[in-house]
Design an enzyme around this catalytic site. Structure first.
Site, PDB file in Angstrom:
ATOM      1  N   ASP A  19       0.766  -1.233   0.142  1.00  0.00           N
ATOM      2  CA  ASP A  19      -0.017   0.031   0.003  1.00  0.00           C
ATOM      3  C   ASP A  19       0.887   1.292   0.184  1.00  0.00           C
ATOM      4  O   ASP A  19       2.107   1.147   0.194  1.00  0.00           O
ATOM      5  CB  ASP A  19      -0.985  -0.151   1.265  1.00  0.00           C
ATOM      6  CG  ASP A  19      -0.156  -0.342   2.627  1.00  0.00           C
ATOM      7  OD1 ASP A  19       0.949  -0.205   2.774  1.00  0.00           O
ATOM      8  OD2 ASP A  19      -1.035  -0.658   3.504  1.00  0.00           O
TER       9      ASP A  19
ATOM     10  N   ASN B 140      -7.175  -1.920  14.072  1.00  0.00           N
ATOM     11  CA  ASN B 140      -8.760  -2.051  13.864  1.00  0.00           C
ATOM     12  C   ASN B 140      -8.604  -3.411  12.961  1.00  0.00           C
ATOM     13  O   ASN B 140      -9.697  -3.657  12.682  1.00  0.00           O
ATOM     14  CB  ASN B 140      -9.568  -0.960  13.260  1.00  0.00           C
ATOM     15  CG  ASN B 140      -8.621  -0.596  11.818  1.00  0.00           C
ATOM     16  OD1 ASN B 140      -7.819  -1.504  11.632  1.00  0.00           O
ATOM     17  ND2 ASN B 140      -9.184   0.315  11.043  1.00  0.00           N
TER      18      ASN B 140
ATOM     19  N   HIS C 195      -6.948  -4.159  10.107  1.00  0.00           N
ATOM     20  CA  HIS C 195      -6.686  -3.981   8.533  1.00  0.00           C
ATOM     21  C   HIS C 195      -5.569  -4.497   8.341  1.00  0.00           C
ATOM     22  O   HIS C 195      -4.841  -4.999   9.221  1.00  0.00           O
ATOM     23  CB  HIS C 195      -6.763  -2.533   8.323  1.00  0.00           C
ATOM     24  CG  HIS C 195      -5.745  -1.696   8.814  1.00  0.00           C
ATOM     25  ND1 HIS C 195      -5.898  -0.295   8.936  1.00  0.00           N
ATOM     26  CD2 HIS C 195      -4.265  -2.064   8.551  1.00  0.00           C
ATOM     27  CE1 HIS C 195      -4.608   0.022   9.259  1.00  0.00           C
ATOM     28  NE2 HIS C 195      -3.839  -0.629   8.953  1.00  0.00           N
TER      29      HIS C 195
ATOM     30  N   GLU D  84      -9.668  -1.570   5.010  1.00  0.00           N
ATOM     31  CA  GLU D  84     -10.337  -1.101   6.497  1.00  0.00           C
ATOM     32  C   GLU D  84     -11.507  -1.891   6.812  1.00  0.00           C
ATOM     33  O   GLU D  84     -12.252  -2.642   5.800  1.00  0.00           O
ATOM     34  CB  GLU D  84     -10.765   0.171   6.469  1.00  0.00           C
ATOM     35  CG  GLU D  84      -9.418   1.224   6.154  1.00  0.00           C
ATOM     36  CD  GLU D  84      -8.426   1.517   7.423  1.00  0.00           C
ATOM     37  OE1 GLU D  84      -8.287   0.665   8.216  1.00  0.00           O
ATOM     38  OE2 GLU D  84      -8.248   2.784   7.788  1.00  0.00           O
TER      39      GLU D  84
HETATM   40  C1  GLP Z   1      -0.096   0.725   8.246  1.00  0.00           C
HETATM   41  C2  GLP Z   1      -0.086  -0.093   7.378  1.00  0.00           C
HETATM   42  C3  GLP Z   1      -0.381  -1.697   7.319  1.00  0.00           C
HETATM   43  C4  GLP Z   1       0.239  -2.046   8.955  1.00  0.00           C
HETATM   44  C5  GLP Z   1      -0.060  -1.162  10.048  1.00  0.00           C
HETATM   45  C6  GLP Z   1       0.373  -1.484  11.428  1.00  0.00           C
HETATM   46  O1  GLP Z   1      -1.754   1.257   8.457  1.00  0.00           O
HETATM   47  N1  GLP Z   1      -0.730   0.156   6.063  1.00  0.00           N
HETATM   48  O2  GLP Z   1       0.253  -2.373   6.252  1.00  0.00           O
HETATM   49  O3  GLP Z   1       0.164  -3.208   9.112  1.00  0.00           O
HETATM   50  O4  GLP Z   1       0.181   0.306   9.652  1.00  0.00           O
HETATM   51  O5  GLP Z   1       1.268  -0.889  11.714  1.00  0.00           O
HETATM   52  P1  GLP Z   1       2.460  -1.170  13.065  1.00  0.00           P
HETATM   53  O6  GLP Z   1       3.178  -2.355  12.683  1.00  0.00           O
HETATM   54  O7  GLP Z   1       3.012   0.076  12.944  1.00  0.00           O
HETATM   55  O8  GLP Z   1       1.412  -1.231  14.070  1.00  0.00           O
END
Ligand code: GLP
Length: 249
Positions: free
Chosen positions: A75, A144, A146, A151
């Site tokens: 993404d 959440n 995702h 989402e």
């Molecule tokens: C972002 C990314 C996700 C990732 C998430 C969790 O929103 N788009 O792909 O899994 O963050 O991030 P973290 O590892 O910082 O909790």
């Protein structure tokens, strides 16, 4: 400690560093087995340790990225400039690509500067197909539930698409920006079908704040309200967590 929940193998390690070493070894094994693999990468704070370990292994000559056929990131924010330190383009260079012997021309990240984001999403999906699909996809999990930026919602969206971020994601990710207002409101993300089409998936998850959502994703019902729950329908998923995130598993 290793446990299985249906098709999902869960490996729980004492510390974040231990988890990161094992996640890096998992990727290294794939590259050694098939040097021309197509790899799917993820961003967020969780994979940072794994990327550091992979860069270290590359420096030591333990793994070689030079024959990797293609990489696809999950993404990217939209809109965002590649030079913006919060872009996933910048993140990947900073945390991995600048430190390994990969051919830059094989790297793919959705273009957060595309004039037509819907067309960019379509083209990204076609590029993944043209590369023959993804052999090993790395995932994190959002607070959440995702995956990528898929989402929670009323239905699963199949292909790479433009998404409007939820207030909870904007809030969670605002820690990297100057203010919540500075977080882009949209993103380009692989869809659920894109992710589920990867031959193998590795999800990394750390910290106590993720323990509840990880338990629900792995042991609860499959629902678009918790996007990561769809992984239960995939034939080859490994989840690696630290003890804090795995405490309910
Ligand atoms: C972002 C990314 C996700 C990732 C998430 C969790 O929103 N788009 O792909 O899994 O963050 O991030 P973290 O590892 O910082 O909790």
């Amino acid at each position: 400690m290793k446990k299985t929940y249906g098709n999902i193998t869960v490996c729980i390690y004492e510390t974040y560093d231990e988890m990161s070493e094992h996640a890096a070894a998992f990727f290294a094994d794939e590259i050694k087995r098939a040097p021309g693999s197509v790899l799917g990468f993820a961003t967020g704070s969780t994979p940072v340790g794994m990327y550091r370990a992979l860069a270290g292994m590359n420096k030591q000559g333990e793994i070689d990225f030079s024959r990797v056929r293609a990489t696809f990131n999950l993404d990217e924010y939209y809109p965002i400039n590649k030079t913006d330190a919060q872009s996933y383009y910048y993140f990947m260079a900073d945390n991995l690509f600048d430190h390994i012997n990969i051919d830059r021309s094989v790297i793919h990240i959705p273009n957060g500067q595309a004039a037509d984001p819907a067309a960019e999403a379509k083209s990204y999906e076609q590029q993944i197909a043209a590369a023959g699909g993804i052999d090993l996809q790395l995932l994190g999990i959002g607070a959440n539930g995702h995956i990528g930026f898929n989402e929670p919602g009323e239905c699963f969206i199949s292909d790479t698409h433009v998404v409007t971020l939820t207030p909870s994601t904007i809030d969670a990710n605002s820690r990297f920006f100057d203010s919540p207002e500075a977080v882009p409101k949209q993103a380009l993300t692989m869809g659920i079908k894109t992710i589920m089409s990867a031959k193998k998936i590795l999800l990394v998850c750390a910290s106590e704040s993720k323990a509840g959502i990880l338990r629900d994703a792995v042991t609860g019902d499959i629902t678009p309200k918790l996007p990561a729950s769809i992984l239960k329908l995939h034939a080859d998923v490994t989840v690696m967590t630290d003890a804090a995130a795995g405490k309910y598993l």
